[in-house]
Design a protein around this motif. Sequence first.
Motif, PDB file in Angstrom:
ATOM      1  N   GLU A 188       0.822  -1.220   0.000  1.00 11.66           N
ATOM      2  CA  GLU A 188       0.000   0.000   0.000  1.00 11.66           C
ATOM      3  C   GLU A 188       0.854   1.268   0.000  1.00 11.66           C
ATOM      4  O   GLU A 188       0.556   2.254   0.656  1.00 11.66           O
ATOM      5  CB  GLU A 188      -0.982  -0.004   1.178  1.00 11.66           C
ATOM      6  N   THR A 189       1.940   1.235  -0.755  1.00 10.44           N
ATOM      7  CA  THR A 189       2.817   2.391  -0.938  1.00 10.44           C
ATOM      8  C   THR A 189       3.091   2.556  -2.429  1.00 10.44           C
ATOM      9  O   THR A 189       2.913   1.609  -3.221  1.00 10.44           O
ATOM     10  CB  THR A 189       4.164   2.222  -0.214  1.00 10.44           C
ATOM     11  N   VAL A 190       3.547   3.729  -2.812  1.00  7.55           N
ATOM     12  CA  VAL A 190       3.901   3.962  -4.215  1.00  7.55           C
ATOM     13  C   VAL A 190       5.076   3.075  -4.649  1.00  7.55           C
ATOM     14  O   VAL A 190       5.040   2.506  -5.746  1.00  7.55           O
ATOM     15  CB  VAL A 190       4.196   5.456  -4.465  1.00  7.55           C
ATOM     16  N   PRO A 191       6.133   2.926  -3.812  1.00  2.97           N
ATOM     17  CA  PRO A 191       7.212   2.011  -4.220  1.00  2.97           C
ATOM     18  C   PRO A 191       6.709   0.592  -4.505  1.00  2.97           C
ATOM     19  O   PRO A 191       7.160  -0.051  -5.460  1.00  2.97           O
ATOM     20  CB  PRO A 191       8.154   2.039  -3.014  1.00  2.97           C
ATOM     21  N   GLN A 192       5.758   0.087  -3.690  1.00  8.01           N
ATOM     22  CA  GLN A 192       5.209  -1.246  -3.933  1.00  8.01           C
ATOM     23  C   GLN A 192       4.508  -1.298  -5.287  1.00  8.01           C
ATOM     24  O   GLN A 192       4.649  -2.268  -6.041  1.00  8.01           O
ATOM     25  CB  GLN A 192       4.218  -1.616  -2.829  1.00  8.01           C
ATOM     26  N   LEU A 193       3.772  -0.245  -5.615  1.00  8.67           N
ATOM     27  CA  LEU A 193       3.080  -0.188  -6.900  1.00  8.67           C
ATOM     28  C   LEU A 193       4.079  -0.211  -8.058  1.00  8.67           C
ATOM     29  O   LEU A 193       3.890  -0.935  -9.042  1.00  8.67           O
ATOM     30  CB  LEU A 193       2.223   1.080  -6.971  1.00  8.67           C
ATOM     31  N   ILE A 194       5.146   0.566  -7.924  1.00 11.96           N
ATOM     32  CA  ILE A 194       6.178   0.597  -8.963  1.00 11.96           C
ATOM     33  C   ILE A 194       6.831  -0.770  -9.102  1.00 11.96           C
ATOM     34  O   ILE A 194       7.073  -1.253 -10.215  1.00 11.96           O
ATOM     35  CB  ILE A 194       7.227   1.687  -8.638  1.00 11.96           C
ATOM     36  N   PHE A 195       7.115  -1.414  -7.979  1.00  9.51           N
ATOM     37  CA  PHE A 195       7.690  -2.759  -8.006  1.00  9.51           C
ATOM     38  C   PHE A 195       6.759  -3.717  -8.740  1.00  9.51           C
ATOM     39  O   PHE A 195       7.210  -4.563  -9.533  1.00  9.51           O
ATOM     40  CB  PHE A 195       7.920  -3.259  -6.570  1.00  9.51           C
ATOM     41  N   ILE A 278       8.394   3.753 -13.325  1.00 12.90           N
ATOM     42  CA  ILE A 278       8.395   2.316 -13.637  1.00 12.90           C
ATOM     43  C   ILE A 278       9.505   1.991 -14.629  1.00 12.90           C
ATOM     44  O   ILE A 278      10.254   1.023 -14.459  1.00 12.90           O
ATOM     45  CB  ILE A 278       7.023   1.890 -14.199  1.00 12.90           C
ATOM     46  N   ALA A 279       9.623   2.824 -15.664  1.00  9.40           N
ATOM     47  CA  ALA A 279      10.647   2.597 -16.685  1.00  9.40           C
ATOM     48  C   ALA A 279      12.048   2.720 -16.110  1.00  9.40           C
ATOM     49  O   ALA A 279      12.950   1.953 -16.466  1.00  9.40           O
ATOM     50  CB  ALA A 279      10.461   3.601 -17.834  1.00  9.40           C
ATOM     51  N   THR A 280      12.249   3.669 -15.194  1.00 11.24           N
ATOM     52  CA  THR A 280      13.556   3.832 -14.552  1.00 11.24           C
ATOM     53  C   THR A 280      13.961   2.559 -13.828  1.00 11.24           C
ATOM     54  O   THR A 280      15.093   2.073 -13.954  1.00 11.24           O
ATOM     55  CB  THR A 280      13.523   5.005 -13.547  1.00 11.24           C
ATOM     56  N   LEU A 281      13.031   1.993 -13.079  1.00  9.74           N
ATOM     57  CA  LEU A 281      13.315   0.770 -12.322  1.00  9.74           C
ATOM     58  C   LEU A 281      13.557  -0.408 -13.251  1.00  9.74           C
ATOM     59  O   LEU A 281      14.517  -1.171 -13.071  1.00  9.74           O
ATOM     60  CB  LEU A 281      12.152   0.472 -11.374  1.00  9.74           C
TER      61      LEU A 281
END
Length: 310
Positions: A188-195, A278-281
């Motif tokens: 439930e965080t933005v980093p989790q969403l990006i992952f 997302i693309a950066t990761l």
Amino acid sequence: MKLQQLFSDTFSVSVVSVLFAFGLLSHSFAHAQAHHSQKLITAGGTITEIVFALDAGDRVIAVDQSSQYPQEVKQLPMVGYYRDLAAEGVLSFAPDKILAIEGVGRSEVIQQIKSTGVEVTVYDKPTSPEGLVKLIQQLGEDLGKTAQAQQLIAQFNASLPSKATSSTAKAVFLLSASDRGLIAAGTETVPQLIFNYAGIDNVAAQHKGFKGINNEALALQQPDFLVAPYHVVMSAGGKDKFCQSPILRLLKAAQECRLLVMDSLQSLGMTPRLAQAIATLKNWREKDANGQTVLKQSAHEPTIYGKSDE
């Protein structure tokens, strides 16, 4: 006689219709002018970014410290960090309205600002693409920029990739790594969403939000690489210093400094640039997986120096 009366009635109706339409146009124009003349303070990086993306940045007279994008905002005066605003500092700019993200200021400060006649609108902090779309719509309506809002929403939706169907690596997003402990992004965080979009397993997914995590427990997981926001890494003295933090000594990823430093607002706040995050990761991970050197981020380091929306 009847023909003359019919003509007269028709003419009267036409005149009324024209006057009514003119009245509507005049009201719409006056409404638009009122919007355009408002002096705004934006508090929260996500809010500021959207306001500028909606072509309403010319109304902004000051921002908070988490507002670091686009580049134009760095030329504007700051009113402090959005979670800890001071009424005196805000009111010194004589704003007409404050647009703020959820969690802004202390309640007594906000009430003090409102008591002077300044309008304060607080928006829910988006935690999903759907929440971001809703926020863009709300700001578009409040700013008289509905057409621009629809265009931005269309661009945002078109930019999002499909979520990954399988994972390619495991990582941890660290909001802090100091002698006071580790704080990692859970579900439930933005980093989790990006992952999720990038196909990366979050080794801290056993908890919700940003919470402390035991370094020995993290060592058992041995993430393939680390991710951290720019302002956190810079406050530690840079990438090398961050990786050399004693609390990370048990992690091979830290020993080899496999660390991706991300734009703070992009990685912590839900913004229209989600697809870029997302693309950066994904790109960084693909280079790492192919054996290319990614230990030293070159060419384009993130440029976010201030705090994020978190």
